[in-house]
Motif scaffolding. Structure first.
Motif, PDB file in Angstrom:
ATOM      1  N   ASN A   1       0.815  -1.209   0.000  1.00  0.00           N
ATOM      2  CA  ASN A   1       0.000   0.000   0.000  1.00  0.00           C
ATOM      3  C   ASN A   1       0.849   1.260   0.000  1.00  0.00           C
ATOM      4  OD1 ASN A   1      -2.602  -1.276   0.123  1.00  0.00           O
ATOM      5  ND2 ASN A   1      -2.140  -1.792   2.254  1.00  0.00           N
TER       6      ASN A   1
ATOM      7  N   CYS B   1       3.187  -0.420  -6.684  1.00  0.00           N
ATOM      8  CA  CYS B   1       1.870  -0.917  -6.297  1.00  0.00           C
ATOM      9  C   CYS B   1       0.823   0.181  -6.363  1.00  0.00           C
ATOM     10  CB  CYS B   1       1.926  -1.511  -4.894  1.00  0.00           C
ATOM     11  SG  CYS B   1       3.025  -2.935  -4.734  1.00  0.00           S
ATOM     12  N   LEU B   2       1.202   1.386  -5.960  1.00  0.00           N
ATOM     13  CA  LEU B   2       0.283   2.517  -6.060  1.00  0.00           C
ATOM     14  C   LEU B   2      -0.017   2.861  -7.514  1.00  0.00           C
ATOM     15  CD1 LEU B   2       1.782   4.790  -3.257  1.00  0.00           C
ATOM     16  CD2 LEU B   2      -0.277   3.362  -3.130  1.00  0.00           C
TER      17      LEU B   2
ATOM     18  N   GLN C   1      -0.238   0.700  -9.898  1.00  0.00           N
ATOM     19  CA  GLN C   1      -1.247  -0.276 -10.292  1.00  0.00           C
ATOM     20  C   GLN C   1      -2.647   0.204  -9.901  1.00  0.00           C
ATOM     21  OE1 GLN C   1      -1.057  -3.940 -11.720  1.00  0.00           O
ATOM     22  NE2 GLN C   1      -2.933  -2.783 -12.141  1.00  0.00           N
ATOM     23  N   LYS C   2      -2.771   0.743  -8.694  1.00  0.00           N
ATOM     24  CA  LYS C   2      -4.066   1.223  -8.232  1.00  0.00           C
ATOM     25  C   LYS C   2      -4.552   2.414  -9.056  1.00  0.00           C
ATOM     26  CE  LYS C   2      -3.514  -0.419  -3.482  1.00  0.00           C
ATOM     27  NZ  LYS C   2      -3.459  -0.038  -2.044  1.00  0.00           N
ATOM     28  N   HIS C   3      -3.635   3.293  -9.404  1.00  0.00           N
ATOM     29  CA  HIS C   3      -4.006   4.454 -10.222  1.00  0.00           C
ATOM     30  C   HIS C   3      -4.502   4.027 -11.600  1.00  0.00           C
ATOM     31  CE1 HIS C   3      -2.962   7.947  -7.813  1.00  0.00           C
ATOM     32  NE2 HIS C   3      -1.802   7.412  -7.478  1.00  0.00           N
TER      33      HIS C   3
ATOM     34  N   GLY D   1      -5.542   0.901 -12.713  1.00  0.00           N
ATOM     35  CA  GLY D   1      -6.712   0.037 -12.738  1.00  0.00           C
ATOM     36  C   GLY D   1      -6.490  -1.316 -13.384  1.00  0.00           C
ATOM     37  N   GLU D   2      -7.588  -2.035 -13.583  1.00  0.00           N
ATOM     38  CA  GLU D   2      -7.540  -3.446 -13.948  1.00  0.00           C
ATOM     39  C   GLU D   2      -7.120  -3.718 -15.385  1.00  0.00           C
ATOM     40  OE1 GLU D   2     -11.254  -5.215 -12.951  1.00  0.00           O
ATOM     41  OE2 GLU D   2     -10.998  -4.933 -10.779  1.00  0.00           O
TER      42      GLU D   2
END
Length: 217
Positions: free
Chosen positions: A29, A34-35, A37-39, A41-42
């Motif tokens: 987190n 990793c961040l 990836q969150k920005h 998306g899938e």
């Protein structure tokens, strides 16, 4: 299939942070990869390829397996099809034992980029896409930290000259470009003066995600 984004770097891509009396790593987190990836998306798969001590093209006489040039082919072919390769390296090249300077480090980066571009079978749609990032400068105060012995002297001055050199390399090789010194404004940390802070990981992820969307990956 998702768009594969390979993040090829050193300890600041691995997520290393120094702690008194030991070593640490930011969690999933907190790391910029990793961040990112969150920005994004899938539709994207962000792949962490950060190795502490990694160089652009220097073989380290003290530790094995740290030469980025040697491992680029294997890395890219492992993760094919690659939509984007992000390279952030150069800090370790500044170590005194390599006897290099900013101009020579940049030549090592140029060689690494050209190696990546030559791996024709790894690229999605057959087109190399590379984002070169100048790493955050080492602060001159590192000289008073416990890491001086392994890094040697003169490292801060070398890293501070990398941005201009890397920007020229990016233009010459047709790469996209960012300078972490314009993004990671919170640090460096005050233990070793060379690694990103937690806040800077967040700032890096935000800026890189915007760049990726801007260039249309």
């Amino acid at each position: 299939m998702k768009k594969h984004i390979v993040c090829f770097g050193d300890s600041n891509t691995h997520g290393y942070f120094p702690v008194e009396g030991g070593l640490g790593r930011f969690n999933e987190n907190e790391r910029w990869t990793c961040l990112l990836q969150k920005h994004l998306g899938e539709d994207y798969l962000v792949i962490e390829e950060g190795l502490s001590g990694r160089t652009t093209s220097f073989e380290d006489p003290l530790e094995e397996g740290l030469c980025g040039l040697t491992h680029m082919y294997t890395c890219l072919m492992t993760h094919e099809p690659v939509s984007l390769l992000i390279i952030m390296l150069g800090t370790n090249d500044a170590k005194e034992r390599f006897g290099s300077n900013a101009a020579c480090i940049a030549l090592g980066m140029k060689r690494l980029i050209q190696k990546a571009q030559s791996v024709k079978d790894c690229w999605a749609d057959g087109k190399p896409n590379i984002l070169l990032i100048t790493p955050q400068n080492m602060d001159a105060r590192y000289i008073d930290s416990p890491f001086t012995a392994s890094m040697g002297r003169g490292c801060a001055e070398k890293t501070q000259a990398l941005a201009a050199e890397y920007k020229a390399v990016a233009e010459l090789t047709g790469c996209e470009y960012l300078d972490a010194n314009q993004i990671a404004t919170d640090g460096p940390n005050t233990i070793d003066y060379m690694h990103l802070t937690k806040k800077d990981h967040s700032l890096m992820a935000e800026a890189i995600s915007k760049k990726i969307l801007e260039i249309g990956i």
